[in-house]
Design a protein around this motif. Structure first.
Motif, PDB file in Angstrom:
ATOM      1  N   LEU A 307       0.867  -1.184   0.000  1.00 33.69           N
ATOM      2  CA  LEU A 307       0.000   0.000   0.000  1.00 33.69           C
ATOM      3  C   LEU A 307       0.903   1.233   0.000  1.00 33.69           C
ATOM      4  O   LEU A 307       1.553   1.539   1.003  1.00 33.69           O
ATOM      5  CB  LEU A 307      -0.911  -0.001   1.225  1.00 33.69           C
ATOM      6  N   GLU A 311      -2.658   4.862  -1.814  1.00 31.90           N
ATOM      7  CA  GLU A 311      -3.315   3.585  -1.515  1.00 31.90           C
ATOM      8  C   GLU A 311      -3.314   3.272  -0.023  1.00 31.90           C
ATOM      9  O   GLU A 311      -4.100   2.444   0.440  1.00 31.90           O
ATOM     10  CB  GLU A 311      -2.606   2.452  -2.265  1.00 31.90           C
ATOM     11  N   ASN A 316      -8.323   0.700   3.114  1.00 29.94           N
ATOM     12  CA  ASN A 316      -7.511  -0.257   2.360  1.00 29.94           C
ATOM     13  C   ASN A 316      -6.690  -1.138   3.289  1.00 29.94           C
ATOM     14  O   ASN A 316      -6.532  -2.341   3.053  1.00 29.94           O
ATOM     15  CB  ASN A 316      -6.582   0.477   1.397  1.00 29.94           C
ATOM     16  N   GLU A 320      -6.854  -5.176   3.552  1.00 27.34           N
ATOM     17  CA  GLU A 320      -5.672  -5.985   3.248  1.00 27.34           C
ATOM     18  C   GLU A 320      -5.228  -6.829   4.435  1.00 27.34           C
ATOM     19  O   GLU A 320      -4.652  -7.897   4.257  1.00 27.34           O
ATOM     20  CB  GLU A 320      -4.525  -5.094   2.758  1.00 27.34           C
TER      21      GLU A 320
END
Length: 358
Positions: A307, A311, A316, A320
């Motif tokens: 990331l 990102e 996120n 993840e």
């Protein structure tokens, strides 16, 4: 033989100390002087300059200390000649070490470079200097052999010395966990920690079944880290990164060598990176590789999620982490492939034997 060793940061000090241990076991007449830290001191090495006095982190720090750096270079040249070294062993630290390699070569001193500059990622212009001024280049990643061959440089792959350090099993961990641990390794540069650690901590409440433990860097005091912590199940440890990884179920890791260390401890991870936009744009222009983490670079496919910059968000990261937990067996399977790639049964010993034979 008389060996003069130069390293400029704690990781290099660690690898140089393990190399010295092997050199001494093979060469009873070894005399060693070095630029290093406490690990080299523990091996009985005479220290010319301590790394705490020569380590400048970040572009601005380099700029404001440029006079000190130039003075250090001149001191090193004089000290190297006065020591009458048979061999100069350079460990990483390329900005400084390549200048000393040139000087040593011109003065008839044999030059070994242990742990190559990462020219495969950026600053390929250094290949010319390596080719011209380094007699023997010892590399620690298998893909570096082909890379340098393509550029007309013969190298020797000795294995990865991180495995030597881990196999010593001289690992301490004072934290007593009551739940499974997710390790947070936010890096060592303030501008990165300032941006990355708050995002790492933003997901703590989404995973109440885990304790989150920060691997603190001695460059920052406890108050610095405490200002980021807003949750009860977050702790901080110093100088125990290997102990933390050994006792962790998962990890959130700032890109760098720490991503490989997490893999060698078989800890599934999400790689995080965020910096200021100017640094990021310059990096995008200079760095010519497909992945940021060594784990993905080594296998040339996406083993662990990266990331990067925009990102790296709370949402996120939460997604993840869930994905990492779900796919942990596949991640560990790839980690085992990496360990097999890097394990040549003692990188430090292999390097020491090569130096003695050449």
């Amino acid at each position: 033989m008389r060996y003069y060793i130069i390293t400029g940061e704690p990781s290099g000090d660690m690898h140089a100390a393990n190399l010295v241990s092997e050199l001494k076991s093979l060469d009873d007449n070894s005399i060693i002087r070095a630029w290093g830290g406490k690990r080299l001191v523990s091996e009985g090495v005479e220290i010319s300059k301590d790394i705490k006095d020569i380590s400048f982190m970040g572009l601005w720090s380099v700029i404001i200390n440029i006079g000190v750096i130039k003075s250090n270079i001149e001191y090193c040249k004089k000290d190297l000649l006065a020591f009458k070294a048979d061999a100069l062993i350079l460990v990483d630290y390329p900005g400084f070490n390549l200048k000393i390699a040139e000087f040593a070569k011109k003065n008839g001193i044999k030059v070994f470079y242990y742990i190559s500059p990462k020219v495969w990622a950026w600053n390929k212009s250094r290949i010319y200097k390596i080719k011209k001024y380094v007699d023997y280049l010892l590399v620690i990643f298998p893909f570096e052999v082909e890379f340098y061959k393509d550029h007309g440089v013969e190298v020797t792959y000795v294995g990865n010395p991180l495995l030597d350090e881990i196999k010593k099993n001289n690992i301490s961990f004072s934290y007593k966990e009551s739940k499974p641990v997710i390790a947070l390794l936010p890096g060592s540069r303030k501008q990165e920690v300032d941006k990355i650690l708050p995002l790492m901590l933003s997901v703590v409440d989404d995973f109440p079944e885990y304790n989150f433990v920060i691997a603190g860097n001695k460059n920052f005091d406890k108050d610095y880290y405490t200002k980021f912590i807003r949750n009860d199940n977050v702790s901080l440890v110093y100088d125990q990164t290997y102990g933390l990884l050994k006792n962790s179920k998962y990890a959130l890791v700032t890109s760098g060598t720490a991503t490989l260390e997490a893999a060698l401890f078989k800890v599934p991870q999400v790689v995080c990176y965020k910096t200021n936009w100017l640094t990021y744009i310059i990096g995008k222009l200079l760095i010519k590789i497909n992945y940021l983490s060594l784990v993905n670079i080594l296998l040339n496919h996406l083993v662990v999620k990266e990331l990067i910059q925009l990102e790296l968000t709370k949402e996120n990261l939460r997604l993840e982490i869930d994905s990492m937990i779900k796919n942990q067996e596949d991640i560990i399977s790839d980690y085992n492939k990496i360990i097999n790639l890097l394990d040549k049964k003692g990188a430090s010993k292999n390097a020491a034997k090569f130096i003695l034979c050449n």
